[in-house]
Design a protein around this motif. Sequence first.
Motif, PDB file in Angstrom:
ATOM      1  N   TYR A 158       0.835  -1.200   0.000  1.00 44.07           N
ATOM      2  CA  TYR A 158       0.000   0.000   0.000  1.00 44.07           C
ATOM      3  C   TYR A 158       0.873   1.254   0.000  1.00 44.07           C
ATOM      4  CZ  TYR A 158      -3.292   3.470   1.762  1.00 44.07           C
ATOM      5  OH  TYR A 158      -4.045   4.593   1.923  1.00 44.07           O
ATOM      6  N   TRP A 159       1.930   1.266   0.788  1.00 44.61           N
ATOM      7  CA  TRP A 159       2.780   2.449   0.876  1.00 44.61           C
ATOM      8  C   TRP A 159       3.877   2.473  -0.179  1.00 44.61           C
ATOM      9  CZ3 TRP A 159       1.472   6.651   3.138  1.00 44.61           C
ATOM     10  CH2 TRP A 159       0.555   6.608   4.209  1.00 44.61           C
ATOM     11  N   LEU A 160       4.524   1.329  -0.373  1.00 46.22           N
ATOM     12  CA  LEU A 160       5.720   1.343  -1.214  1.00 46.22           C
ATOM     13  C   LEU A 160       5.419   1.482  -2.695  1.00 46.22           C
ATOM     14  CD1 LEU A 160       8.005  -1.310   0.487  1.00 46.22           C
ATOM     15  CD2 LEU A 160       8.380   1.142   0.294  1.00 46.22           C
ATOM     16  N   PHE A 161       4.339   0.827  -3.131  1.00 40.15           N
ATOM     17  CA  PHE A 161       4.100   0.775  -4.571  1.00 40.15           C
ATOM     18  C   PHE A 161       3.955   2.173  -5.178  1.00 40.15           C
ATOM     19  CE2 PHE A 161       1.846  -0.211  -8.516  1.00 40.15           C
ATOM     20  CZ  PHE A 161       2.716  -1.167  -9.019  1.00 40.15           C
ATOM     21  N   PRO A 162       3.104   3.045  -4.611  1.00 43.46           N
ATOM     22  CA  PRO A 162       3.000   4.395  -5.179  1.00 43.46           C
ATOM     23  C   PRO A 162       4.305   5.175  -5.090  1.00 43.46           C
ATOM     24  CG  PRO A 162       1.246   3.978  -3.599  1.00 43.46           C
ATOM     25  CD  PRO A 162       2.194   2.840  -3.485  1.00 43.46           C
ATOM     26  N   VAL A 163       5.022   4.991  -3.996  1.00 44.26           N
ATOM     27  CA  VAL A 163       6.292   5.708  -3.838  1.00 44.26           C
ATOM     28  C   VAL A 163       7.279   5.276  -4.923  1.00 44.26           C
ATOM     29  CG1 VAL A 163       8.282   6.019  -2.340  1.00 44.26           C
ATOM     30  CG2 VAL A 163       5.985   6.071  -1.366  1.00 44.26           C
ATOM     31  N   LEU A 164       7.375   3.956  -5.118  1.00 40.45           N
ATOM     32  CA  LEU A 164       8.266   3.435  -6.154  1.00 40.45           C
ATOM     33  C   LEU A 164       7.886   4.002  -7.513  1.00 40.45           C
ATOM     34  CD1 LEU A 164       8.637  -0.361  -5.303  1.00 40.45           C
ATOM     35  CD2 LEU A 164      10.364   1.416  -5.134  1.00 40.45           C
ATOM     36  N   LYS A 165       6.575   4.041  -7.757  1.00 42.70           N
ATOM     37  CA  LYS A 165       6.098   4.465  -9.064  1.00 42.70           C
ATOM     38  C   LYS A 165       6.470   5.922  -9.325  1.00 42.70           C
ATOM     39  CE  LYS A 165       1.656   3.791 -10.789  1.00 42.70           C
ATOM     40  NZ  LYS A 165       0.382   3.039 -10.722  1.00 42.70           N
ATOM     41  N   ILE A 166       6.316   6.767  -8.311  1.00 44.92           N
ATOM     42  CA  ILE A 166       6.584   8.195  -8.513  1.00 44.92           C
ATOM     43  C   ILE A 166       8.081   8.467  -8.589  1.00 44.92           C
ATOM     44  CG2 ILE A 166       6.411  10.486  -7.469  1.00 44.92           C
ATOM     45  CD1 ILE A 166       3.707   9.409  -6.249  1.00 44.92           C
ATOM     46  N   ILE A 167       8.831   7.955  -7.601  1.00 50.45           N
ATOM     47  CA  ILE A 167      10.264   8.246  -7.588  1.00 50.45           C
ATOM     48  C   ILE A 167      10.964   7.531  -8.739  1.00 50.45           C
ATOM     49  CG2 ILE A 167      12.374   8.188  -6.207  1.00 50.45           C
ATOM     50  CD1 ILE A 167      10.748   8.504  -3.762  1.00 50.45           C
ATOM     51  N   GLY A 168      10.393   6.375  -9.146  1.00 50.83           N
ATOM     52  CA  GLY A 168      11.020   5.575 -10.195  1.00 50.83           C
ATOM     53  C   GLY A 168      11.099   6.271 -11.540  1.00 50.83           C
ATOM     54  N   VAL A 169      10.181   7.183 -11.834  1.00 51.19           N
ATOM     55  CA  VAL A 169      10.199   7.813 -13.157  1.00 51.19           C
ATOM     56  C   VAL A 169      11.126   9.032 -13.207  1.00 51.19           C
ATOM     57  CG1 VAL A 169       7.889   7.052 -13.804  1.00 51.19           C
ATOM     58  CG2 VAL A 169       8.171   9.223 -12.623  1.00 51.19           C
ATOM     59  N   ILE A 170      11.599   9.489 -12.038  1.00 52.86           N
ATOM     60  CA  ILE A 170      12.500  10.641 -12.044  1.00 52.86           C
ATOM     61  C   ILE A 170      13.892  10.170 -12.456  1.00 52.86           C
ATOM     62  CG2 ILE A 170      13.554  12.457 -10.631  1.00 52.86           C
ATOM     63  CD1 ILE A 170      11.091  12.207  -8.800  1.00 52.86           C
ATOM     64  N   PRO A 171      14.521  10.782 -13.468  1.00 50.57           N
ATOM     65  CA  PRO A 171      15.878  10.360 -13.844  1.00 50.57           C
ATOM     66  C   PRO A 171      16.809  10.547 -12.646  1.00 50.57           C
ATOM     67  CG  PRO A 171      14.982  11.916 -15.434  1.00 50.57           C
ATOM     68  CD  PRO A 171      14.029  11.887 -14.302  1.00 50.57           C
ATOM     69  N   PRO A 172      17.590   9.531 -12.320  1.00 54.11           N
ATOM     70  CA  PRO A 172      18.439   9.610 -11.120  1.00 54.11           C
ATOM     71  C   PRO A 172      19.361  10.831 -11.125  1.00 54.11           C
ATOM     72  CG  PRO A 172      18.667   7.480 -12.199  1.00 54.11           C
ATOM     73  CD  PRO A 172      17.689   8.241 -12.988  1.00 54.11           C
ATOM     74  N   VAL A 173      19.806  11.259 -12.329  1.00 52.44           N
ATOM     75  CA  VAL A 173      20.754  12.378 -12.369  1.00 52.44           C
ATOM     76  C   VAL A 173      20.112  13.680 -11.885  1.00 52.44           C
ATOM     77  CG1 VAL A 173      22.295  11.465 -14.107  1.00 52.44           C
ATOM     78  CG2 VAL A 173      20.253  12.688 -14.822  1.00 52.44           C
TER      79      VAL A 173
END
Lengths: 317, 260
Positions: A158-173
Amino acid sequence: MNPKRSANKKYWKPKSKRWLAAAILSPAAAVAASALVPNVQAVNTLYYRTALVAFLAALLVLWTMRRFRNRLYHYSQFIAAAGLALTVLDLLTTKSNILKLPFFPGPTQIVEVLYTERAMLFVCTVYSLRLFFAGLACGVILGVATGVMTGWNRQWNYWLFPVLKIIGVIPPVAWIPLALVVFPTSFYAGIFLLALASWFSIAFMVAGGIASTPKAYFEVSRTLGASERFLLFHVAIPNAVPSIFTGIATSAGMCFMTLVITEMIGAKAGLGWYINWAKAWASYDKVYASILIMGAAFCIILGVINLFRNYFLRWQK
Amino acid sequence: MIEVRNISRIYYDTSGLPTEALLAVSLAIRQGEFLSLIGPSGCGKTTLLRLIAGLDLPQSGELLIENRAIEKPSHERGYVFQQAALFPWKTVEENIAVGLKARHTYKEKKSLVPEYIRLVGLTGFAKSYPHELSGGMMQRVAIARALINEPKALLLDEPLGALDAFTRIELQNTIRRIWSETGTTIVLVTHDVDEAIYLSDRIAIMTARPGRISEIIDVEINSRRDRNHDDFINLRRRALEKLHLAGEVYANVRGAGEAI
Ligand SMILES: Nc1ncnc2c1ncn2[C@@H]1O[C@H](COP(=O)(O)OP(=O)(O)OP(=O)(O)O)[C@@H](O)[C@H]1O
Ligand SMILES: [Mg+2]
């Protein structure tokens, strides 16, 4: 299907004498061009020709060894093309100055730099590889941990999935400015960024791998007396191991990109830093030399990942 | 030993329509016997076996093993699926040892693994991975994996359904030998009347919609020795008649065609 064609799936044209001849003649042509055509630019051609001759000698040695012969045939088209490209480049640069210095140094000059700068390049390569594997290892550990939690536990999901989804699309650089401020050295900042680059795709793949465990595996295990803990550690996680490697393989490229950019912007060592430094001195031969090494280094990285993969997935077909 | 008392299991589909997979089914399974469940497709054989295993719960009725209620899966009741469901990342011996590992008895009982490999006739394949095995060999592993826990009952859901005729007969003989060597109670779901007669003490015939047990046939030792013996043929005829009464469409069902 034609049995002859299906007989060798691994190697392309393992019997073609013509391509093998081309693979020997075209580097030889490069040597000849280098030796016979007079130089226009002022360079030392010794290193380039020595490298080519050593390469040809290596080809002949490999040819005598039976177990490498198929591989030699397989790569002969590549070698032929590379030899031809080197000859043409050499003629366009060192031999005629059609492509001008300092932006387009010829192969002669790049090989010379590879040799004369070898100590520096070696240190930079080691530094980059160390950062790469340290960052990837952190990403794998974090990715597997969050992936397992996301795939196994509804509350965590419930908590991790949305967080992963949002932060995951930001280019790490995009985090570089922050990372350089927060972490004490550029090495730790680099580890953070690389971990970030691999974390999300690994976490997603692992969560998927855990969630897709066939129900029958759990049911069978329960009738064998398995506890919840056993189901997680001996059924769900092993089932997700192929996904871990898919995650690593897909994020390796992103990691490498992040590595080079991070080094170019913030580091005091490494191949990315070296490129930037060489550019400031307009030494484009050094830039190309380190680009060549990057290509080779990434090949080695993929090879190492593949070795691990083959070991852990030896149970697959 | 296992008592099924008046159980019902109804499934509801997405629109809320009920399927009475089992309706008021009762059955007493005796200690050490070999019982086959046979019936048309969709009559609730798998449902019943899963209930006995504890993998599913009934809406009403009681399930007892040695007078204790069956509430959840346990190593006392080994289960073998139609598709062997071996762990592909484990070798044959590791698969067979899962039960010992899960119950933390691996250290003391390690030596059982080769014994059970021998029991199911897989000597020499201990280090093979499932993808290197044939379908029949996989089922042998699945059976050994269930047996290593020395279960009170072994529940087999069409374990031979996906195998070719020749492999099936081989495995039938193996199962018969295992039964006589271990003395464990076996409940076998099958589509194949011959298989049921050849292996069982008793055959329970089920009917579909609602799922019920319509008839239990005792198989005398003599009838099951020889597939071409008159007793065997008579019993087969009797069972098939009952099955035709049980479900008009049985003749079309997979397995029955070969059995006739
Ligand atoms: N999980 C489920 N959800 C809804 N309906 C189900 C479910 N499992 C089984 N059923 C229904 O219950 C009935 C009995 O199914 P079951 O699998 O027990 O039959 P079966 O006798 O094992 O059939 P087969 O010989 O084809 O394996 C069928 O009509 C089936 O559609
Ligand atoms: Mg079934």
